[in-house]
Design an enzyme around this catalytic site. Structure first.
Site, short mmCIF file in Angstrom:
data_model
loop_
_atom_site.label_atom_id
_atom_site.label_comp_id
_atom_site.label_asym_id
_atom_site.label_seq_id
_atom_site.Cartn_x
_atom_site.Cartn_y
_atom_site.Cartn_z
N LYS A 76 0.96 -1.02 -0.11
CA LYS A 76 -0.03 -0.04 -0.04
C LYS A 76 0.81 1.20 -0.03
CE LYS A 76 -4.15 2.08 2.19
NZ LYS A 76 -5.19 1.78 3.44
N GLY A 102 6.42 0.99 5.91
CA GLY A 102 7.31 -0.02 5.23
C GLY A 102 7.31 0.49 3.84
N CYS A 103 6.29 0.51 2.95
CA CYS A 103 6.43 0.85 1.60
C CYS A 103 7.21 2.25 1.44
CB CYS A 103 4.85 0.83 1.09
SG CYS A 103 3.95 -0.48 1.35
N THR A 104 7.09 3.00 2.13
CA THR A 104 7.76 4.37 2.11
C THR A 104 9.37 4.12 2.41
OG1 THR A 104 6.01 5.72 2.66
CG2 THR A 104 8.22 6.70 3.09
N ALA A 114 10.42 1.97 -0.83
CA ALA A 114 10.49 3.05 -2.04
C ALA A 114 11.80 4.06 -1.93
CB ALA A 114 9.18 3.77 -2.33
#
Length: 153
Positions: free
Chosen positions: A38, A43-45, A48
């Site tokens: 998401k 975590g995704c930030t 990325a």
């Protein structure tokens, strides 16, 4: 489920900043498909931004990077803009590509069961063959693992 040595599935997806990503257009070049759950979550930030920081090194290895999530393109664009992510982030709303890669899985969180993306990455060589797979990858370690494996292609 995709395994090392398999031919990478074809795809055509809408991506951030008005782009599209197409597996056929990547023929002859190595690329990384990384699936994240998401946009704009911690975590995704981390993942990325780690990829963005490693991008100059990955580009020296001629590696194209594509992030894929089930988010709608407006959320993906906002995420890319917020963190100045220059590589394409693709929208797999119907999780068709995630299904092909075996990363649309049943998950459990706080006693609730639901389906979502298993954070996973696939390194594909210039011939379209999967050469490395990372499942349940830790966001902070991801970029270093990819750079090391891409250098071996």
């Amino acid at each position: 489920m995709i395994e090392i040595g398999d031919k990478a599935p074809s795809f055509h997806l809408e991506a951030s900043r008005g782009r599209t990503v197409d597996g056929a257009e990547l023929q002859g070049k190595p690329y990384l498909l990384y699936f994240y759950p998401k946009a704009d979550t911690p975590g995704c930030t981390t993942q990325a931004c780690g990829i963005q920081e490693a991008l100059p090194q990955l580009q020296k290895l001629d590696l194209t990077v594509i992030g894929v999530s089930p988010d709608p393109i407006d959320k993906i664009d906002a995420f890319a803009d917020k963190f100045t992510l220059s590589f394409p982030l693709a929208s797999d709303l119907e999780h068709k590509l995630a299904d092909q890669y075996g990363v649309w899985v049943e998950k459990t969180n706080y006693g609730k069961t639901y389906f979502g993306i298993e954070r996973s990455s696939f390194l594909i060589d210039a011939n379209g063959i999967v050469r490395a797979i990372w499942r349940k990858v830790k966001p902070a370690e991801h970029a270093a693992l990819v750079a090391e494996a891409a250098a071996q292609l």
